[in-house]
Motif scaffolding. Structure first.
Motif, short mmCIF file in Angstrom:
data_model
loop_
_atom_site.label_atom_id
_atom_site.label_comp_id
_atom_site.label_asym_id
_atom_site.label_seq_id
_atom_site.Cartn_x
_atom_site.Cartn_y
_atom_site.Cartn_z
N ASP A 2 0.85 -1.18 0.00
CA ASP A 2 0.00 0.00 0.00
C ASP A 2 0.89 1.23 0.00
O ASP A 2 2.06 1.18 0.41
CB ASP A 2 -0.89 0.02 1.25
CG ASP A 2 -1.87 -1.13 1.27
OD1 ASP A 2 -2.51 -1.39 0.24
OD2 ASP A 2 -1.99 -1.78 2.34
N PHE A 3 0.31 2.35 -0.42
CA PHE A 3 1.03 3.62 -0.44
C PHE A 3 0.25 4.65 0.36
O PHE A 3 -0.97 4.68 0.32
CB PHE A 3 1.22 4.12 -1.87
CG PHE A 3 2.00 3.19 -2.73
CD1 PHE A 3 3.37 3.07 -2.57
CD2 PHE A 3 1.38 2.41 -3.69
CE1 PHE A 3 4.11 2.19 -3.35
CE2 PHE A 3 2.10 1.53 -4.49
CZ PHE A 3 3.47 1.43 -4.31
N SER A 4 0.97 5.48 1.08
CA SER A 4 0.39 6.57 1.84
C SER A 4 0.94 7.89 1.30
O SER A 4 2.08 7.95 0.86
CB SER A 4 0.77 6.43 3.32
OG SER A 4 0.36 7.56 4.05
N VAL A 5 0.09 8.93 1.34
CA VAL A 5 0.50 10.23 0.82
C VAL A 5 0.76 11.24 1.94
O VAL A 5 0.94 12.41 1.70
CB VAL A 5 -0.55 10.77 -0.18
CG1 VAL A 5 -0.11 12.08 -0.80
CG2 VAL A 5 -0.84 9.76 -1.25
N ASN A 6 0.79 10.82 3.17
CA ASN A 6 1.21 11.72 4.25
C ASN A 6 1.78 10.89 5.38
O ASN A 6 1.67 9.67 5.37
CB ASN A 6 0.04 12.62 4.70
CG ASN A 6 -1.17 11.82 5.11
OD1 ASN A 6 -1.05 10.90 5.89
ND2 ASN A 6 -2.33 12.17 4.59
N ASP A 8 0.91 10.55 8.46
CA ASP A 8 -0.08 9.87 9.32
C ASP A 8 0.45 9.54 10.71
O ASP A 8 0.25 8.43 11.21
CB ASP A 8 -0.60 8.60 8.65
CG ASP A 8 -1.54 8.87 7.49
OD1 ASP A 8 -2.19 9.92 7.49
OD2 ASP A 8 -1.61 8.01 6.59
N PHE A 53 5.53 10.46 0.90
CA PHE A 53 5.00 9.21 0.37
C PHE A 53 5.69 8.05 1.06
O PHE A 53 6.91 8.07 1.24
CB PHE A 53 5.26 9.12 -1.14
CG PHE A 53 4.56 10.18 -1.94
CD1 PHE A 53 3.23 10.03 -2.31
CD2 PHE A 53 5.24 11.33 -2.31
CE1 PHE A 53 2.59 11.02 -3.05
CE2 PHE A 53 4.61 12.32 -3.05
CZ PHE A 53 3.28 12.17 -3.43
N THR A 54 4.90 7.04 1.44
CA THR A 54 5.49 5.85 2.02
C THR A 54 4.91 4.61 1.34
O THR A 54 3.78 4.62 0.87
CB THR A 54 5.24 5.74 3.54
OG1 THR A 54 3.85 5.83 3.80
CG2 THR A 54 5.98 6.84 4.30
N ILE A 56 4.05 0.75 2.26
CA ILE A 56 3.77 0.00 3.48
C ILE A 56 3.45 -1.44 3.10
O ILE A 56 2.61 -1.69 2.23
CB ILE A 56 2.59 0.63 4.25
CG1 ILE A 56 2.90 2.10 4.55
CG2 ILE A 56 2.28 -0.15 5.51
CD1 ILE A 56 1.70 2.93 4.92
N ILE A 61 6.59 0.29 7.29
CA ILE A 61 7.04 1.23 6.26
C ILE A 61 8.33 0.68 5.68
O ILE A 61 9.34 0.54 6.38
CB ILE A 61 7.24 2.64 6.84
CG1 ILE A 61 5.90 3.21 7.33
CG2 ILE A 61 7.86 3.57 5.79
CD1 ILE A 61 6.00 4.54 8.02
#
Length: 179
Positions: A2-6, A8, A53-54, A56, A61
């Motif tokens: 998965d990818f995150s845009v902040n 968090d 961007f991370t 996961i 991470i």
């Protein structure tokens, strides 16, 4: 994956990823330098000037890419620099970095960012569309110690025309030791 845009609330995990990755590849001094840079970027950069961007995998991470705004005094285009980027040492060579960058560049493009620049290995970044730059096309905010690593790309359907005016970066990047 998965990818995150902040971030968090994962600032500590993100800093640790960068510190560990750069320590493993470049030594403790570089790990400390980059860890401090990431901590400063996360702690002092205005939200409208940064993308974190991370990647996961299984709740961990495994990759990170931080883009911050570059301003060119006489140019209205939105420009962001990738600095730094890291993939966990035990996950390198699996395509995590390329997948993360492709995701990040798509988000930046969708958000109206016109140009992405980075300062790193032209062979790696070339795999996701970055091309060599010179100071006439895109001035760097500080002198480059390895000019061959200055690469960028247009995120629009237009070619990358020279960026106009003096370049400035966010305060956390405004350190000659990084360049």
């Amino acid at each position: 994956m998965d990818f995150s845009v902040n971030a968090d609330g994962a600032n500590e995990q993100i800093v640790n990823l960068f510190s560990a990755t750069f320590t493993a590849s470049e030594g403790a001094d570089e790990g400390d330098l980059i860890g401090t840079l990431v901590s400063n970027l996360l702690g002092s950069t205005q939200p409208h000037d940064i993308y974190v961007f991370t990647a996961i995998d299984d709740g961990e991470i495994v990759g990170g890419a931080i883009f911050t705004r570059l301003l060119y005094a006489d140019d209205a285009r939105s420009v962001y620099i990738l600095s730094p980027m890291a993939v966990a040492t035990n996950r390198q060579g699996e395509g995590v970095g390329q997948a993360l960058l492709n995701h990040a560049l798509a988000v930046l493009r969708d958000d109206g960012v016109a140009v992405a620049i980075t300062y790193g290995d032209p062979t790696f970044y070339g795999k996701v569309g970055f091309l060599p730059l010179d100071e006439d096309t895109a001035a760097s905010p500080l002198p480059l110690s390895v000019p061959v690593g200055w690469v960028g790309q247009s995120l629009t359907d237009k070619p990358l025309l020279p960026l106009k005016g003096k370049c400035t970066c966010v305060s956390a990047l405004n350190d000659p030791a990084i360049w």
